[in-house]
Scaffold this motif. Sequence first.
Motif, short mmCIF file in Angstrom:
data_model
loop_
_atom_site.label_atom_id
_atom_site.label_comp_id
_atom_site.label_asym_id
_atom_site.label_seq_id
_atom_site.Cartn_x
_atom_site.Cartn_y
_atom_site.Cartn_z
N ALA A 1 35.20 68.24 109.81
CA ALA A 1 36.47 67.62 110.25
C ALA A 1 36.19 66.38 111.10
CB ALA A 1 37.30 68.63 111.04
N ASP A 2 35.15 66.43 111.94
CA ASP A 2 34.78 65.27 112.76
C ASP A 2 34.22 64.14 111.90
OD1 ASP A 2 35.56 66.75 114.97
OD2 ASP A 2 33.50 67.31 115.53
N LEU A 3 33.43 64.50 110.90
CA LEU A 3 32.87 63.51 109.99
C LEU A 3 33.98 62.82 109.21
CD1 LEU A 3 30.08 62.51 108.89
CD2 LEU A 3 30.40 64.15 107.06
N LYS A 4 34.89 63.60 108.69
CA LYS A 4 36.03 63.07 107.94
C LYS A 4 36.85 62.11 108.81
CE LYS A 4 40.05 64.66 105.34
NZ LYS A 4 40.77 65.80 104.81
N ALA A 5 37.12 62.51 110.04
CA ALA A 5 37.90 61.67 110.96
C ALA A 5 37.16 60.37 111.28
CB ALA A 5 38.21 62.45 112.24
N ALA A 6 35.86 60.45 111.50
CA ALA A 6 35.08 59.25 111.82
C ALA A 6 35.11 58.25 110.67
CB ALA A 6 33.64 59.63 112.15
N PHE A 7 34.96 58.74 109.44
CA PHE A 7 34.99 57.84 108.29
C PHE A 7 36.38 57.24 108.10
CE2 PHE A 7 31.20 60.01 105.93
CZ PHE A 7 30.35 59.60 106.93
N ALA A 8 37.40 58.05 108.27
CA ALA A 8 38.78 57.56 108.14
C ALA A 8 39.07 56.51 109.22
CB ALA A 8 39.77 58.71 108.23
#
Length: 183
Positions: free
Chosen positions: A21-28
């Motif tokens: 979830a943190d990885l997804k948010a960082a990329f977004a």
Amino acid sequence: MARLLALLGSINIGGNRVKMADLKAAFADEGFGDVQTVAASGNAILSDDREPVFIETQLERILADRFGFKSCVMVRTRDEVARAVADNPFHGEGPQHGSDKMVHSIFLSQQPQQSAFDDLLELHKSKGSERLALGTRVLYLDYVYRVGVSDLSNKFLERKLGVKGTARNMNSLKNILSKMDAE
């Protein structure tokens, strides 16, 4: 926008822990569209029209800046992922009744020299039962029994071939491909 697969090396191995979830948010947050993670092992499907080499560099920077570790990132198109499955000569030939759990495609940062691959084959020929084949920016590897007992570690392969790489087994790649096709 093109749908791409970002393969992140060394995610959730050793000390490189990242919640998806943190990885997804960082990329977004960095402008990548429709980010979807697959499993907890560093697979991110995203939308972007920039050159893959630029995306690789940007994602590596994000991992270093936001999560504090260095990772090698490979970005591939849906067709390149499909070829990494279809062109793997060991696909469907695993020793466990056709299981693809031990059959891998290792995505490479660049095409290794044929002589380096030939030297690797010669060196390994009397050491283990693993099977290797070289594709276009992909090393196909059937570990046969278990990855953990093989002498062909990622670090060893990178040193011998002179390129970086990150591996995914056929089961994972087929799952990723189905998610890319569902978009």
